[in-house]
Scaffold this motif. Sequence first.
Motif, PDB file in Angstrom:
ATOM      1  N   LEU A 147       0.863  -1.183   0.000  1.00 55.15           N
ATOM      2  CA  LEU A 147       0.000   0.000   0.000  1.00 55.15           C
ATOM      3  C   LEU A 147       0.896   1.228   0.000  1.00 55.15           C
ATOM      4  N   GLY A 148       0.376   2.366  -0.428  1.00 55.00           N
ATOM      5  CA  GLY A 148       1.223   3.539  -0.546  1.00 55.00           C
ATOM      6  C   GLY A 148       1.535   4.235   0.764  1.00 55.00           C
ATOM      7  N   PHE A 149       0.637   4.129   1.742  1.00 54.88           N
ATOM      8  CA  PHE A 149       0.828   4.804   3.038  1.00 54.88           C
ATOM      9  C   PHE A 149       0.266   3.888   4.120  1.00 54.88           C
ATOM     10  N   GLN A 150       0.945   3.821   5.253  1.00 55.67           N
ATOM     11  CA  GLN A 150       0.478   3.010   6.373  1.00 55.67           C
ATOM     12  C   GLN A 150      -0.938   3.470   6.767  1.00 55.67           C
ATOM     13  N   PRO A 151      -1.954   2.607   6.616  1.00 55.33           N
ATOM     14  CA  PRO A 151      -3.337   3.069   6.766  1.00 55.33           C
ATOM     15  C   PRO A 151      -3.844   3.170   8.192  1.00 55.33           C
ATOM     16  N   LEU A 152      -3.115   2.618   9.160  1.00 53.75           N
ATOM     17  CA  LEU A 152      -3.688   2.491  10.502  1.00 53.75           C
ATOM     18  C   LEU A 152      -2.847   3.120  11.599  1.00 53.75           C
ATOM     19  N   TRP A 153      -1.548   2.891  11.595  1.00 55.76           N
ATOM     20  CA  TRP A 153      -0.738   3.185  12.767  1.00 55.76           C
ATOM     21  C   TRP A 153      -0.059   4.543  12.688  1.00 55.76           C
ATOM     22  N   SER A 154       0.072   5.193  13.840  1.00 52.74           N
ATOM     23  CA  SER A 154       0.806   6.456  13.931  1.00 52.74           C
ATOM     24  C   SER A 154       2.306   6.171  13.907  1.00 52.74           C
ATOM     25  N   ARG A 155       3.104   7.211  13.700  1.00 55.09           N
ATOM     26  CA  ARG A 155       4.558   7.025  13.734  1.00 55.09           C
ATOM     27  C   ARG A 155       5.014   6.484  15.068  1.00 55.09           C
ATOM     28  N   ALA A 156       4.415   6.967  16.156  1.00 58.24           N
ATOM     29  CA  ALA A 156       4.844   6.528  17.487  1.00 58.24           C
ATOM     30  C   ALA A 156       4.610   5.041  17.702  1.00 58.24           C
ATOM     31  N   GLU A 157       3.683   4.458  16.951  1.00 55.39           N
ATOM     32  CA  GLU A 157       3.368   3.045  17.118  1.00 55.39           C
ATOM     33  C   GLU A 157       4.171   2.138  16.185  1.00 55.39           C
ATOM     34  N   LEU A 158       5.062   2.728  15.401  1.00 51.77           N
ATOM     35  CA  LEU A 158       5.847   1.964  14.448  1.00 51.77           C
ATOM     36  C   LEU A 158       7.283   1.810  14.938  1.00 51.77           C
ATOM     37  N   PRO A 159       7.937   0.708  14.578  1.00 51.35           N
ATOM     38  CA  PRO A 159       9.323   0.489  15.012  1.00 51.35           C
ATOM     39  C   PRO A 159      10.314   1.267  14.155  1.00 51.35           C
ATOM     40  N   TRP A 160      11.561   1.272  14.576  1.00 52.26           N
ATOM     41  CA  TRP A 160      12.672   1.786  13.779  1.00 52.26           C
ATOM     42  C   TRP A 160      13.673   0.656  13.576  1.00 52.26           C
ATOM     43  N   MET A 161      14.128   0.496  12.358  1.00 49.73           N
ATOM     44  CA  MET A 161      15.114  -0.522  12.050  1.00 49.73           C
ATOM     45  C   MET A 161      16.517  -0.035  12.436  1.00 49.73           C
ATOM     46  N   PRO A 162      17.403  -0.949  12.824  1.00 50.10           N
ATOM     47  CA  PRO A 162      18.746  -0.571  13.297  1.00 50.10           C
ATOM     48  C   PRO A 162      19.720  -0.294  12.149  1.00 50.10           C
ATOM     49  N   LYS A 163      19.391   0.680  11.330  1.00 50.86           N
ATOM     50  CA  LYS A 163      20.211   1.057  10.193  1.00 50.86           C
ATOM     51  C   LYS A 163      20.735   2.453  10.471  1.00 50.86           C
ATOM     52  N   SER A 164      22.043   2.616  10.534  1.00 51.72           N
ATOM     53  CA  SER A 164      22.620   3.844  11.092  1.00 51.72           C
ATOM     54  C   SER A 164      22.264   5.080  10.272  1.00 51.72           C
ATOM     55  N   ARG A 165      22.113   4.960   8.952  1.00 49.37           N
ATOM     56  CA  ARG A 165      21.758   6.140   8.179  1.00 49.37           C
ATOM     57  C   ARG A 165      20.373   6.639   8.561  1.00 49.37           C
ATOM     58  N   TYR A 166      19.494   5.733   9.015  1.00 53.48           N
ATOM     59  CA  TYR A 166      18.150   6.151   9.393  1.00 53.48           C
ATOM     60  C   TYR A 166      18.170   6.950  10.690  1.00 53.48           C
ATOM     61  N   ALA A 167      19.079   6.628  11.584  1.00 54.44           N
ATOM     62  CA  ALA A 167      19.194   7.420  12.812  1.00 54.44           C
ATOM     63  C   ALA A 167      19.594   8.853  12.485  1.00 54.44           C
ATOM     64  N   ILE A 168      20.487   9.021  11.503  1.00 57.15           N
ATOM     65  CA  ILE A 168      20.906  10.360  11.084  1.00 57.15           C
ATOM     66  C   ILE A 168      19.736  11.105  10.442  1.00 57.15           C
ATOM     67  N   MET A 169      19.042  10.438   9.524  1.00 60.08           N
ATOM     68  CA  MET A 169      17.908  11.067   8.852  1.00 60.08           C
ATOM     69  C   MET A 169      16.790  11.397   9.834  1.00 60.08           C
ATOM     70  N   ARG A 170      16.591  10.532  10.811  1.00 53.22           N
ATOM     71  CA  ARG A 170      15.531  10.748  11.813  1.00 53.22           C
ATOM     72  C   ARG A 170      15.768  12.040  12.576  1.00 53.22           C
ATOM     73  N   ARG A 171      17.023  12.352  12.880  1.00 47.50           N
ATOM     74  CA  ARG A 171      17.336  13.598  13.591  1.00 47.50           C
ATOM     75  C   ARG A 171      17.195  14.811  12.678  1.00 47.50           C
ATOM     76  N   TYR A 172      17.524  14.632  11.392  1.00 44.06           N
ATOM     77  CA  TYR A 172      17.609  15.765  10.480  1.00 44.06           C
ATOM     78  C   TYR A 172      16.273  16.125   9.846  1.00 44.06           C
ATOM     79  N   MET A 173      15.457  15.145   9.530  1.00 41.23           N
ATOM     80  CA  MET A 173      14.242  15.390   8.749  1.00 41.23           C
ATOM     81  C   MET A 173      13.328  16.466   9.337  1.00 41.23           C
ATOM     82  N   PRO A 174      13.063  16.495  10.645  1.00 41.18           N
ATOM     83  CA  PRO A 174      12.151  17.527  11.165  1.00 41.18           C
ATOM     84  C   PRO A 174      12.659  18.955  10.975  1.00 41.18           C
ATOM     85  N   LYS A 175      13.925  19.118  10.650  1.00 40.09           N
ATOM     86  CA  LYS A 175      14.485  20.448  10.449  1.00 40.09           C
ATOM     87  C   LYS A 175      14.174  21.008   9.058  1.00 40.09           C
TER      88      LYS A 175
END
Length: 460
Positions: A147-175
């Motif tokens: 599906l194109g977008f998660q239809p049910l769950w909020s971001r807070a209810e979703l996990p994060w995968m242990p991929k180091s580039r995602y930790a960097i992007m996670r900090r930067y994206m809200p800026k």
Amino acid sequence: MSNPGQNDTTPIDHRAQLVEVLAQGCKPKQDWRIGTEHEKFGFVQPDDAGEGRPAFSAPPYTPKGIQALLENLAAGPWQPIYDGDALIGLKGVEAHKGASVSLEPAGQFELSGAPLKTVHDTQCEMMDHFTALREPMEQLGLGFAPLGFQPLWSRAELPWMPKSRYAIMRRYMPKVGQRGLDMMQRTCTVQVNLDFSNEADMARKMRVSLALQPLITALMANSPFIEGKPTGWLSNRGRTWLDTDNQRSGQPPLFFEEGFGFERYVDWLLDVPMYFVQRDGRNIDVAGCSFRRWLAGEPQAPLAGLTPTVGDFEDHLTTAFPDVRLKQFLEMRGADAGRPDMMVAQSAFWVGLLYDSATLEAAEALVREQPWDVYHNLRTDAARLAMDAPFPSGGLRALARRVLALAEQGLVARQLDEQSLLAPLHAIADGAPTQAEHWLNRYQTAWQGDVRPIFKEAQI
């Protein structure tokens, strides 16, 4: 998003090295291939719910989740890929050579298909992948739904995968945007990667495909829900990209200008803010730094003492997200993930338009009938209204019928009997509901306002 790979440590001495990275993608027509990438959301099957695993919730990395699924697949013709100690992907060998499996930030599972000769081949590859997933999914009590977008769950209810580039992007994206974290955790796409013969061929394909990405967004719209409710947008994935990070995404006007080519893409990319550089097997957070200033030797604290390499530039290529991305091939990035026949049709659509020279010429003439700002404005309207988006000269369905006729012409010219694979798109152009409209009808009728059945009905 890409798995980590071997980094080219050649120092960058001159700008021509960066242009050459792109120019190395030029191939004679007989060597052109088709690479289809598709993502899907995992979910916990109702029969396996409990113990902190609600029905239809996203599977965690571990236990009894994504890591175990990767380990199961790795017993076959795949090599594991690690980020530190974490298993985060697979590289295909033997029958799967050229393919890879990677993880999106919330565990969305992606197959990056091998470069294949025909759309029929990519269809077989997709179905073989789904078949390979079924037994380990059942063992883990999981399912997958494209599906194109998660239809049910909020971001807070979703996990994060242990991929180091995602930790960097996670900090930067809200800026840099309001929906960057949604893009990371709550979207899935299907894209096709296609070749070019030379710089001029690349530029023509870029202009045509970038202009028509909003059309494929409308045809493939498959994400009308957020957190269990309709939003009034038929592609919430498309909507998300409208405010993710506009310095690195969208339809840069430069790409439509006369004289656009490898050098101008490099110039644009050098001004896209950086995310990371790899050194000694780890990613260093340099988010927001300028690659151009780094090349010029200007001081930027996170990059102090580091020499820019060709591998750094190749990594940087993967962190730009225009609707059509140039690497050593062109990536079509405008579509929601969806039904298997729809995802195959998306590949057939672009192959038909871009891989026959006469058809490409006709498609370019069609695109030039409208000024650039019409396609730019269509990007928003297509995400919200899909095929009801306004468009000059008869509306978007009229445009779709003209473009699909060209795509069919291009596939017929290939003489591989691929044109029948366009049937789902023809049906929508002729008035059938989009996938999003189908789900909205189900929500309002059979599901009685409960979005959860979408997971079972959409599962592969």
